[in-house]
Motif scaffolding. Sequence first.
Motif, PDB file in Angstrom:
ATOM      1  N   ILE A 122       0.831  -1.208   0.000  1.00 50.93           N
ATOM      2  CA  ILE A 122       0.000   0.000   0.000  1.00 50.93           C
ATOM      3  C   ILE A 122       0.866   1.259   0.000  1.00 50.93           C
ATOM      4  O   ILE A 122       0.581   2.235  -0.705  1.00 50.93           O
ATOM      5  CB  ILE A 122      -0.945  -0.014   1.220  1.00 50.93           C
ATOM      6  CG1 ILE A 122      -1.983  -1.125   1.074  1.00 50.93           C
ATOM      7  CG2 ILE A 122      -1.635   1.343   1.388  1.00 50.93           C
ATOM      8  CD1 ILE A 122      -2.815  -1.365   2.324  1.00 50.93           C
ATOM      9  N   LEU A 123       1.956   1.207   0.778  1.00 48.99           N
ATOM     10  CA  LEU A 123       2.868   2.360   0.813  1.00 48.99           C
ATOM     11  C   LEU A 123       3.494   2.619  -0.551  1.00 48.99           C
ATOM     12  O   LEU A 123       3.668   3.772  -0.961  1.00 48.99           O
ATOM     13  CB  LEU A 123       3.960   2.126   1.863  1.00 48.99           C
ATOM     14  CG  LEU A 123       3.556   2.326   3.326  1.00 48.99           C
ATOM     15  CD1 LEU A 123       4.700   1.935   4.250  1.00 48.99           C
ATOM     16  CD2 LEU A 123       3.148   3.782   3.571  1.00 48.99           C
ATOM     17  N   VAL A 124       3.850   1.554  -1.256  1.00 50.84           N
ATOM     18  CA  VAL A 124       4.427   1.713  -2.594  1.00 50.84           C
ATOM     19  C   VAL A 124       3.429   2.397  -3.512  1.00 50.84           C
ATOM     20  O   VAL A 124       3.767   3.326  -4.270  1.00 50.84           O
ATOM     21  CB  VAL A 124       4.835   0.341  -3.164  1.00 50.84           C
ATOM     22  CG1 VAL A 124       5.193   0.463  -4.647  1.00 50.84           C
ATOM     23  CG2 VAL A 124       6.017  -0.233  -2.390  1.00 50.84           C
ATOM     24  N   ILE A 125       2.172   1.944  -3.447  1.00 46.98           N
ATOM     25  CA  ILE A 125       1.133   2.554  -4.288  1.00 46.98           C
ATOM     26  C   ILE A 125       0.933   4.025  -3.900  1.00 46.98           C
ATOM     27  O   ILE A 125       0.801   4.898  -4.775  1.00 46.98           O
ATOM     28  CB  ILE A 125      -0.192   1.766  -4.140  1.00 46.98           C
ATOM     29  CG1 ILE A 125      -0.021   0.348  -4.676  1.00 46.98           C
ATOM     30  CG2 ILE A 125      -1.321   2.476  -4.883  1.00 46.98           C
ATOM     31  CD1 ILE A 125      -1.215  -0.556  -4.418  1.00 46.98           C
ATOM     32  N   CYS A 126       0.959   4.304  -2.600  1.00 49.93           N
ATOM     33  CA  CYS A 126       0.778   5.690  -2.140  1.00 49.93           C
ATOM     34  C   CYS A 126       1.903   6.599  -2.645  1.00 49.93           C
ATOM     35  O   CYS A 126       1.667   7.750  -3.032  1.00 49.93           O
ATOM     36  CB  CYS A 126       0.717   5.726  -0.620  1.00 49.93           C
ATOM     37  SG  CYS A 126      -0.801   5.019   0.080  1.00 49.93           S
ATOM     38  N   VAL A 127       3.124   6.078  -2.634  1.00 55.69           N
ATOM     39  CA  VAL A 127       4.258   6.860  -3.134  1.00 55.69           C
ATOM     40  C   VAL A 127       4.098   7.128  -4.625  1.00 55.69           C
ATOM     41  O   VAL A 127       4.359   8.242  -5.113  1.00 55.69           O
ATOM     42  CB  VAL A 127       5.585   6.140  -2.841  1.00 55.69           C
ATOM     43  CG1 VAL A 127       6.746   6.818  -3.572  1.00 55.69           C
ATOM     44  CG2 VAL A 127       5.858   6.115  -1.348  1.00 55.69           C
ATOM     45  N   MET A 131       2.541  10.423  -2.454  1.00 50.46           N
ATOM     46  CA  MET A 131       2.836  10.597  -1.029  1.00 50.46           C
ATOM     47  C   MET A 131       4.314  10.866  -0.811  1.00 50.46           C
ATOM     48  O   MET A 131       5.166  10.243  -1.440  1.00 50.46           O
ATOM     49  CB  MET A 131       2.408   9.347  -0.224  1.00 50.46           C
ATOM     50  CG  MET A 131       2.744   9.444   1.261  1.00 50.46           C
ATOM     51  SD  MET A 131       2.300   7.962   2.206  1.00 50.46           S
ATOM     52  CE  MET A 131       0.552   8.221   2.429  1.00 50.46           C
ATOM     53  N   ASN A 132       4.620  11.775   0.090  1.00 48.86           N
ATOM     54  CA  ASN A 132       5.998  12.117   0.414  1.00 48.86           C
ATOM     55  C   ASN A 132       6.554  11.115   1.420  1.00 48.86           C
ATOM     56  O   ASN A 132       5.972  10.869   2.486  1.00 48.86           O
ATOM     57  CB  ASN A 132       6.049  13.533   1.013  1.00 48.86           C
ATOM     58  CG  ASN A 132       7.477  14.002   1.221  1.00 48.86           C
ATOM     59  OD1 ASN A 132       8.438  13.230   1.142  1.00 48.86           O
ATOM     60  ND2 ASN A 132       7.617  15.292   1.492  1.00 48.86           N
ATOM     61  N   LYS A 133       7.718  10.508   1.101  1.00 46.82           N
ATOM     62  CA  LYS A 133       8.324   9.525   1.994  1.00 46.82           C
ATOM     63  C   LYS A 133       8.777  10.130   3.316  1.00 46.82           C
ATOM     64  O   LYS A 133       8.988   9.407   4.294  1.00 46.82           O
ATOM     65  CB  LYS A 133       9.531   8.862   1.309  1.00 46.82           C
ATOM     66  CG  LYS A 133       9.166   7.804   0.293  1.00 46.82           C
ATOM     67  CD  LYS A 133      10.407   7.056  -0.167  1.00 46.82           C
ATOM     68  CE  LYS A 133      10.045   5.927  -1.097  1.00 46.82           C
ATOM     69  NZ  LYS A 133      11.237   5.122  -1.495  1.00 46.82           N
ATOM     70  N   ASP A 134       8.939  11.452   3.348  1.00 43.54           N
ATOM     71  CA  ASP A 134       9.371  12.114   4.586  1.00 43.54           C
ATOM     72  C   ASP A 134       8.196  12.493   5.485  1.00 43.54           C
ATOM     73  O   ASP A 134       8.403  13.019   6.580  1.00 43.54           O
ATOM     74  CB  ASP A 134      10.179  13.369   4.247  1.00 43.54           C
ATOM     75  CG  ASP A 134      11.478  13.028   3.522  1.00 43.54           C
ATOM     76  OD1 ASP A 134      12.052  11.964   3.833  1.00 43.54           O
ATOM     77  OD2 ASP A 134      11.896  13.807   2.649  1.00 43.54           O
ATOM     78  N   SER A 135       6.982  12.218   5.019  1.00 45.27           N
ATOM     79  CA  SER A 135       5.811  12.591   5.819  1.00 45.27           C
ATOM     80  C   SER A 135       5.673  11.683   7.028  1.00 45.27           C
ATOM     81  O   SER A 135       6.151  10.539   7.045  1.00 45.27           O
ATOM     82  CB  SER A 135       4.540  12.514   4.970  1.00 45.27           C
ATOM     83  OG  SER A 135       4.246  11.160   4.645  1.00 45.27           O
ATOM     84  N   GLN A 136       5.007  12.197   8.076  1.00 48.54           N
ATOM     85  CA  GLN A 136       4.813  11.411   9.290  1.00 48.54           C
ATOM     86  C   GLN A 136       3.890  10.215   9.048  1.00 48.54           C
ATOM     87  O   GLN A 136       4.063   9.151   9.650  1.00 48.54           O
ATOM     88  CB  GLN A 136       4.264  12.301  10.402  1.00 48.54           C
ATOM     89  CG  GLN A 136       5.252  13.347  10.895  1.00 48.54           C
ATOM     90  CD  GLN A 136       4.702  14.175  12.040  1.00 48.54           C
ATOM     91  OE1 GLN A 136       3.505  14.182  12.289  1.00 48.54           O
ATOM     92  NE2 GLN A 136       5.592  14.893  12.728  1.00 48.54           N
ATOM     93  N   VAL A 137       2.911  10.395   8.180  1.00 48.89           N
ATOM     94  CA  VAL A 137       2.001   9.279   7.869  1.00 48.89           C
ATOM     95  C   VAL A 137       2.781   8.113   7.271  1.00 48.89           C
ATOM     96  O   VAL A 137       2.608   6.949   7.673  1.00 48.89           O
ATOM     97  CB  VAL A 137       0.889   9.736   6.894  1.00 48.89           C
ATOM     98  CG1 VAL A 137       0.067   8.534   6.422  1.00 48.89           C
ATOM     99  CG2 VAL A 137      -0.010  10.766   7.548  1.00 48.89           C
ATOM    100  N   TYR A 138       3.674   8.440   6.317  1.00 48.02           N
ATOM    101  CA  TYR A 138       4.485   7.388   5.703  1.00 48.02           C
ATOM    102  C   TYR A 138       5.392   6.726   6.744  1.00 48.02           C
ATOM    103  O   TYR A 138       5.516   5.495   6.794  1.00 48.02           O
ATOM    104  CB  TYR A 138       5.336   7.966   4.570  1.00 48.02           C
ATOM    105  CG  TYR A 138       6.180   6.932   3.857  1.00 48.02           C
ATOM    106  CD1 TYR A 138       5.703   6.286   2.722  1.00 48.02           C
ATOM    107  CD2 TYR A 138       7.445   6.583   4.336  1.00 48.02           C
ATOM    108  CE1 TYR A 138       6.456   5.325   2.075  1.00 48.02           C
ATOM    109  CE2 TYR A 138       8.212   5.621   3.703  1.00 48.02           C
ATOM    110  CZ  TYR A 138       7.714   4.986   2.568  1.00 48.02           C
ATOM    111  OH  TYR A 138       8.464   4.026   1.948  1.00 48.02           O
TER     112      TYR A 138
END
Length: 616
Positions: A122-127, A131-138
Amino acid sequence: MNHYELAKEILDHVGGSSNITQLNNCATRLRMNFKDESKIDLNKIKEIPGVLGAAKKSGQYQIIIGTDVSTVCEEIRKMGQIDEAAAPAQKVGKLDSLMDIFASIFTPVIPAITAAGMIKAILVICVLLGMNKDSQVYSILSFIADAGFYFLPVMLAFSSAKKLGCNPYLAVMMGGILLHPNFAKMISAGDPVFFLGLPVKLVNYGSSVIPIILAVWLMTYVERFADKVSPKPVKFFMKPVLTILIVAPVVLVVLGPIGSYIGTVIAIVTDFLNNHVSWLVPMLMGAFMPLLVLTGMHWSFLPILMTSYSTYGYEAVMGPGSLVSNICQGAASLCVAMKTKDRQFKQQASSAGITALMGITEPAMYGVTIKYKKVLLSVMLGGAAGGFYSGLMGVVRYTSGTPGLLSIPIFIGENPMNVVNALISCVIGFSITFLLTWFYGFKETENDKVASPGYNKQEEESGLKSKKISISSPVNGNKVNLSKVNDETFAKEIAGKGMAVEPVDGRITAPFDGEVVTVFRTKHVIGLRSNEGAELMIHIGIDTVELEGKHFTVHVSDGDQVKTGDLLIEFDKQAIEAAGYETVVPVIVTNTGDYLDIIPSEEGPVKSGQLLFTIL
C-alpha cells in the motif's frame, strides 16, 4: 451455510469438541487430531456443503475449507473446550513429522507477515500516487509494517513453544532477549563481548528465523530438566529461572550464531540462484507445485521463505511459480469443463476452475487434474513455461498469501513491472495449459460420454473388450478394495484404478509377462509394463518411502524382462510394521485412462498368481 453452521456440522461428525486433541489451520485446511478416531466419519464430512475435501495423512486429519478456514476454526474453538495437551503421540515418519512441525510453527504467523507485506505494498502505491516519503504518515505506516518482520523471532517463539511443548511465555522472553535494546547497543558498538569468558557473537537477530526455533527446541529439554531437579516448595520460581539462565547463554554463545549462519547460507544460496539462474526455481515450482502440495512437501520451504522475507523483504522461491501453477490448474479445469459432455462433471470442473484461478486449487487438483495423467502433465508444462518467464523477468512476491488472481496485490512493489510480469506469466501458463489440455490432455472416457447421434456404445465396447488383460496378485494375502487403503492417493484412485492386497508374507512376484520399467531408489515401489501395454505400479506399504530402502531387497533391475511368478522384491513385513508402517500393497494401473474399465475381483484370500483384477 454460514461459518457457525459449518463448524457445527464438522463437530457432529468428529465426535464433538471433547474428542479433539489438536486443532489448528493453514491457509485452506483445518488440521485436527482426535482421542477416538472411530468417531470420525470422513465420508459424511466430505458431503458437508462448504467442505472441499477431507483426508487423513500420517495420523492427522485435514479438512479442506478454503480461505474461510480460520473463521471456521475459531467457531469450532468457541463450541467447547479442546484439551490440546492431551494429544496422543502419533507414530509417524520422520519426514511427515518434520513437515508437521514446520506447518505448525510457521502457519500461525503468516497473517502477521501478510499484514506487514500488504501495508508495504500500500505504501508503494501511495508513493506512486504522490505521497511524500518524509511525511509522518508514511513514517508511521512504515514502522508498523516493519514490526511484523522485526519481531518475527518473538512470534515464532510462541508458535514454536506451542508445537514443541514448552512454556510459550518463557519462549517469548527468549525472543525478547535476542531483540533487547541493550544487546542491540552492544552490536552497534562492535566491541568484543564475553559471558563467563565465553565469546558472545554480536548478531542482529531482528527478523531472524532459525535462531529462535533452535532456542525453543533447546528449551523443551532444559525445562524438563529444571522441572525434575527443582524441589516442589520452590519449583514455582526455580524452574523458570533455571530454564532461562541455562538457555539464554547457550543461545547467545552457541545456538544463536549457528542459526544465524544457517540463515545466512540459505540467503546466500537464494541470492545466488536469483542472480545467476533466476529462471530455474520458478520454473521448477511452476511445474511441480501440484506434486509438492499433494505430498505436503511444500511445507519444507517455509523456513526458506521466511528467511528471504526477513532478509530481502520479498521471496522468489515459491510465490511466482505457485501463482502460475494455480492459474494452470484453473485453465485445465475450465478446459475440461468445456470439453466434457457429462453435465455433472462439467459443473464440477467449471466451479473448480474458477476456484483455482482465485488461488484455492484442491477442488481442481483432486476433482479434475490428478484424475487424468495427461491433464496433469499439461498443468505441469504450462506451469513450467509461465514460471520460466516469471523467473527470467525477476518476479518476486512481497508477502505471503494464497497465490491467485484475488491476491495479485502481493506482487506489487517498488518495481511497477513486477506485478505486470506476474500477470503476463499467468497468461502464458493459462494459454499453454488450456491448449495442451484441449488438444492432448483430455479425451472423453466411457463414463463422460452421453448418448448422441452416431455414438454406438455397444460397438465401441465390443472393440475395447479385445484389450482384456488379467492381472494376477503379486503377493499372498487378502484382497481389499482401494477405497479401504489408508492413503488418499490410492483410496481416491488419484494414481489410477486397481486393487490392494494385505500381505501375509514378504515376497512380491511378477503379476504378468512383461518388462521392469523402473525400480524406485527406495525399493518400495516397482513399475512394470505388460506385453499388452498395461502399465502397473506395485507400491509396498504406506509412507514406506521414509525407510529409504531399509528392510527391502530387490531382485530385478530397470529393463529386465520378467515372467509371471518371477521374484521381484522381498521385504521384511514384521520389521516394517514394527517401525510403525502399514504393509498393504496397492497394485495400480497407472495408464487407467487408456482402458474402458478396471474390474476388481471379490475381496478375500488370494495367493500369488491368482486373479486380482481385470483390465477391459
